[in-house]
Scaffold this motif. Structure first.
Motif, mmCIF file in Angstrom:
data_model
loop_
_atom_site.group_PDB
_atom_site.id
_atom_site.type_symbol
_atom_site.label_atom_id
_atom_site.label_comp_id
_atom_site.label_asym_id
_atom_site.label_seq_id
_atom_site.Cartn_x
_atom_site.Cartn_y
_atom_site.Cartn_z
ATOM 1 N N ILE A 272 0.793 -1.201 -0.081
ATOM 2 C CA ILE A 272 -0.028 0.086 -0.153
ATOM 3 C C ILE A 272 0.821 1.109 0.035
ATOM 4 N N PHE A 273 1.988 1.264 0.972
ATOM 5 C CA PHE A 273 2.789 2.520 0.778
ATOM 6 C C PHE A 273 3.682 2.467 -0.298
ATOM 7 N N SER A 274 3.806 1.674 -0.976
ATOM 8 C CA SER A 274 4.592 1.630 -2.406
ATOM 9 C C SER A 274 3.898 2.490 -3.447
ATOM 10 N N LEU A 275 2.524 2.488 -3.361
ATOM 11 C CA LEU A 275 1.713 3.178 -4.465
ATOM 12 C C LEU A 275 1.998 4.729 -4.311
ATOM 13 N N PRO A 276 1.942 5.219 -3.281
ATOM 14 C CA PRO A 276 2.287 6.676 -3.159
ATOM 15 C C PRO A 276 3.527 7.177 -3.665
ATOM 16 N N LEU A 277 4.559 6.143 -3.309
ATOM 17 C CA LEU A 277 5.880 6.586 -3.603
ATOM 18 C C LEU A 277 5.696 6.281 -5.298
ATOM 19 N N LEU A 278 5.246 5.346 -5.797
ATOM 20 C CA LEU A 278 5.056 5.124 -7.313
ATOM 21 C C LEU A 278 4.438 6.492 -7.939
ATOM 22 N N ALA A 279 3.138 7.112 -7.227
ATOM 23 C CA ALA A 279 2.755 8.297 -7.617
ATOM 24 C C ALA A 279 3.683 9.366 -7.659
ATOM 25 N N VAL A 280 4.337 9.512 -6.555
ATOM 26 C CA VAL A 280 5.302 10.790 -6.575
ATOM 27 C C VAL A 280 6.423 10.556 -7.821
ATOM 28 N N GLY A 281 6.922 9.346 -8.108
ATOM 29 C CA GLY A 281 7.661 8.993 -9.244
ATOM 30 C C GLY A 281 7.255 9.527 -10.406
ATOM 31 N N VAL A 282 5.926 9.017 -10.831
ATOM 32 C CA VAL A 282 5.440 9.492 -11.799
ATOM 33 C C VAL A 282 5.114 11.079 -11.836
ATOM 34 N N GLY A 283 4.787 11.559 -10.864
ATOM 35 C CA GLY A 283 4.522 13.203 -10.765
ATOM 36 C C GLY A 283 6.026 13.879 -11.121
ATOM 37 N N ILE A 284 7.318 13.363 -10.472
ATOM 38 C CA ILE A 284 8.249 13.949 -11.184
ATOM 39 C C ILE A 284 8.878 13.622 -12.729
ATOM 40 N N LEU A 285 8.291 12.460 -13.199
ATOM 41 C CA LEU A 285 8.504 12.317 -14.550
ATOM 42 C C LEU A 285 7.917 13.554 -15.334
ATOM 43 N N VAL A 286 6.529 13.517 -14.959
ATOM 44 C CA VAL A 286 5.607 14.724 -15.585
ATOM 45 C C VAL A 286 6.381 15.973 -15.460
ATOM 46 N N LEU A 287 6.741 16.339 -14.274
ATOM 47 C CA LEU A 287 7.559 17.665 -14.025
ATOM 48 C C LEU A 287 8.709 17.801 -14.964
ATOM 49 N N PHE A 288 9.273 16.854 -15.233
ATOM 50 C CA PHE A 288 10.645 17.041 -16.349
ATOM 51 C C PHE A 288 10.373 16.643 -17.583
ATOM 52 N N GLY A 289 8.782 16.667 -17.849
ATOM 53 C CA GLY A 289 8.415 16.653 -19.424
ATOM 54 C C GLY A 289 8.418 15.122 -19.817
ATOM 55 N N GLN A 290 8.642 14.210 -19.203
ATOM 56 C CA GLN A 290 8.541 12.803 -19.359
ATOM 57 C C GLN A 290 6.936 12.168 -19.283
ATOM 58 N N SER A 291 6.872 11.218 -20.170
ATOM 59 C CA SER A 291 5.426 10.732 -19.992
ATOM 60 C C SER A 291 5.532 9.428 -18.825
ATOM 61 N N PRO A 292 4.317 9.315 -18.160
ATOM 62 C CA PRO A 292 4.057 8.557 -17.103
ATOM 63 C C PRO A 292 4.502 6.909 -17.691
ATOM 64 N N ALA A 293 4.154 6.932 -19.109
ATOM 65 C CA ALA A 293 4.186 5.512 -19.580
ATOM 66 C C ALA A 293 5.810 5.290 -19.772
ATOM 67 N N LEU A 294 6.634 5.963 -19.436
ATOM 68 C CA LEU A 294 8.191 5.684 -19.347
ATOM 69 C C LEU A 294 8.399 4.565 -18.478
ATOM 70 N N ILE A 295 7.709 4.432 -17.447
ATOM 71 C CA ILE A 295 8.000 3.347 -16.429
ATOM 72 C C ILE A 295 7.732 1.947 -17.285
ATOM 73 N N ILE A 296 6.700 2.000 -18.334
ATOM 74 C CA ILE A 296 6.626 0.619 -18.937
ATOM 75 C C ILE A 296 7.511 0.654 -19.966
ATOM 76 N N LYS A 297 7.885 1.753 -20.940
ATOM 77 C CA LYS A 297 8.705 1.587 -22.084
ATOM 78 C C LYS A 297 10.101 1.428 -21.671
ATOM 79 N N THR A 298 10.473 1.600 -20.591
ATOM 80 C CA THR A 298 11.983 1.295 -20.048
ATOM 81 C C THR A 298 12.129 -0.271 -20.524
ATOM 82 N N TRP A 299 11.183 -1.121 -20.499
ATOM 83 C CA TRP A 299 11.559 -2.439 -20.969
ATOM 84 C C TRP A 299 10.977 -2.833 -22.264
ATOM 85 N N THR A 300 9.670 -2.183 -22.607
ATOM 86 C CA THR A 300 9.057 -2.450 -23.927
ATOM 87 C C THR A 300 9.750 -1.788 -25.164
#
Length: 442
Positions: free
Chosen positions: A268-296
């Motif tokens: 449960i606590f890992s989900l907010p951490l993941l959300a913070v990570g996604v927010g940082i990606l958006v802040l730096f102009g990256q797509s949230p999908a980058l988490i998936i695209k890392t491997w695909t």
């Protein structure tokens, strides 16, 4: 004998690093003696005293470096995962081995972390992303290069969380901090599992073992640390002493005081951490999908969804080098072919030259030997000079008169010259049906 074994185990628990280093030195020394003996057999000669004296400095320097540094480091790379796995799986009735376990875990982290971050520069090189056509046996990235900062950040955060938990005093720490730290480690653990799976299909066993040293060990030591902390927490009676003035935090604190709730709480606590990570990606102009695209956003690996241009083969046949390396509009590649078991790019000039050689080999074998000797003597050095598209274009243009000469000879000596030209570099056992439409000039 049993007393010696018990004494060794006691020494290993009391001084694990020194004991393992001593074993590594002994093993390295025996390997050095064995390699020296085998190399002597391979050479088939015995070095004279003069030759030994002349090379004594080199022998001592490299021997010292291997026995006291390189060998023990390699030994640690092999033995530490084994010992950490044993400590994870063995019954954990008492905690007197806590110090021994933690020393091995921290040593693993200290040794394998720099190796891992160095490997990432090879696993996510911008020059080897999936759209790029590679040469010979090169392999595309298993990690999308634009996602490298994300991978590094997750790795660093998980390492920091591990270090914090490995040194923390539980009696002075609230369960909320422990759960948050384990949640950060969970993200690193998931990334490690994905990386191990991603690398599985393409690498040789020794390469695979080298690249998974850190992720595999991180999984082992993370699970082991979780087990140790849970065991210690259950033995501490002072864990409820921490009281929060905020009712919500106090309620969470009471719930998390029971280790049975920890696995679900970590998720449960890992989900907010993941959300913070996604927010940082958006802040730096990256797509949230980058988490998936890392491997695909890769090709040729377990989770890849892209298809790369097929590798081209460049060897010391300079016309093969020209066909593969020149600008598409000039050298005019037409399809892929096979030469010496490798995929090569074929253009008409290459096909005509090979067909001409085939004809003179059939009609005038002695003259063919002379031609082959001249080609081997001057063609191979010329191929080494073709290092850019422009140089390949120049060689292509210079070869045009010879191409026309070869074509004239073919038309005068062969009943079906175009058939012979068209069949060059086709494999004998199967047909290359792939067209050259997938070739993109970079």
């Amino acid at each position: 004998m049993q007393d010696r074994i018990k004494k060794f185990i006691t020494q290993l628990h009391q001084k694990p690093i020194l004991t393992l280093y001593e074993i590594g030195v002994v093993v390295s020394f025996l390997i050095a003696i064995f390699l020296g003996f085998m190399s002597g057999i391979g050479v088939g000669t015995t070095l004279s005293i003069t030759e030994i004296a002349r090379n004594f400095g080199y022998i001592v320097t490299y021997g010292f470096a291997f026995v006291f540094f390189v060998g023990p480091v390699l030994f640690f790379c092999v033995i530490l995962p084994i010992l950490n796995t044993i400590n994870l799986l063995k019954p954990y009735k008492k905690l007197e081995s806590f110090s021994y376990n933690m020393v091995l875990q921290r040593l693993s982290l200290l040794l394998f972390s720099p190796i891992f971050f160095l490997q990432l520069s090879f696993l996510a090189s911008p020059q080897k992303d999936w759209p790029i056509q590679l040469i010979n046996d090169d392999v595309h990235n298993p990690i999308y290069s634009k996602a490298l900062p994300l991978v590094v950040t997750v790795a660093i955060l998980s390492i920091v969380a591990y270090v914090y938990l490995s040194f923390v005093k539980l009696e002075k720490t609230s369960p909320i901090k422990i759960i948050l730290s384990f949640s950060m480690m969970l993200l690193g653990l998931i990334q490690s599992v994905i990386l191990i799976y991603q690398l599985s299909p393409r690498l040789a066993p020794y390469q695979y073992g080298t690249f998974i040293l850190f992720p595999l060990n991180f999984i082992i030591i993370s699970l082991s640390l979780f087990r140790i902390i849970v065991s210690q927490w259950n033995q501490k009676q002072s864990r409820l002493n921490k009281v929060y003035s905020n009712p919500l935090l106090q309620k969470i604190n009471l719930i998390l005081s029971s280790t049975k709730s920890w696995p679900i709480a970590i998720l449960i606590f890992s989900l907010p951490l993941l959300a913070v990570g996604v927010g940082i990606l958006v802040l730096f102009g990256q797509s949230p999908a980058l988490i998936i695209k890392t491997w695909t956003e890769t090709s040729e690996w377990s989770l890849s969804e892209q298809v790369s241009p097929q590798n081209v083969f460049q060897d010391e046949h300079y016309l093969c080098t020209v066909a593969a390396g020149g600008h598409k509009k000039i050298v005019k590649p037409i399809r892929y072919g096979v030469r010496h078991g490798h995929i090569v790019v074929v253009n008409r000039q290459l096909s005509i030259a090979n067909a001409f050689e085939q004809v003179i080999e059939e009609k005038a074998p002695r003259f063919h030997k002379v031609v082959r000797f001249v080609y081997d003597r001057y063609g191979f050095p010329l191929a080494r000079l073709v290092k850019s598209k422009t140089s390949a274009d120049i060689v292509y243009v210079l070869m045009k008169p010879l191409e026309w000469f070869f074509l004239i000879i073919l038309y005068f000596t062969d009943a079906n010259p175009e058939n012979r030209i068209a069949l060059q570099y086709f494999p004998k056992k199967f047909e290359v049906s792939r067209s050259y439409e997938t070739y993109d000039e970079k």
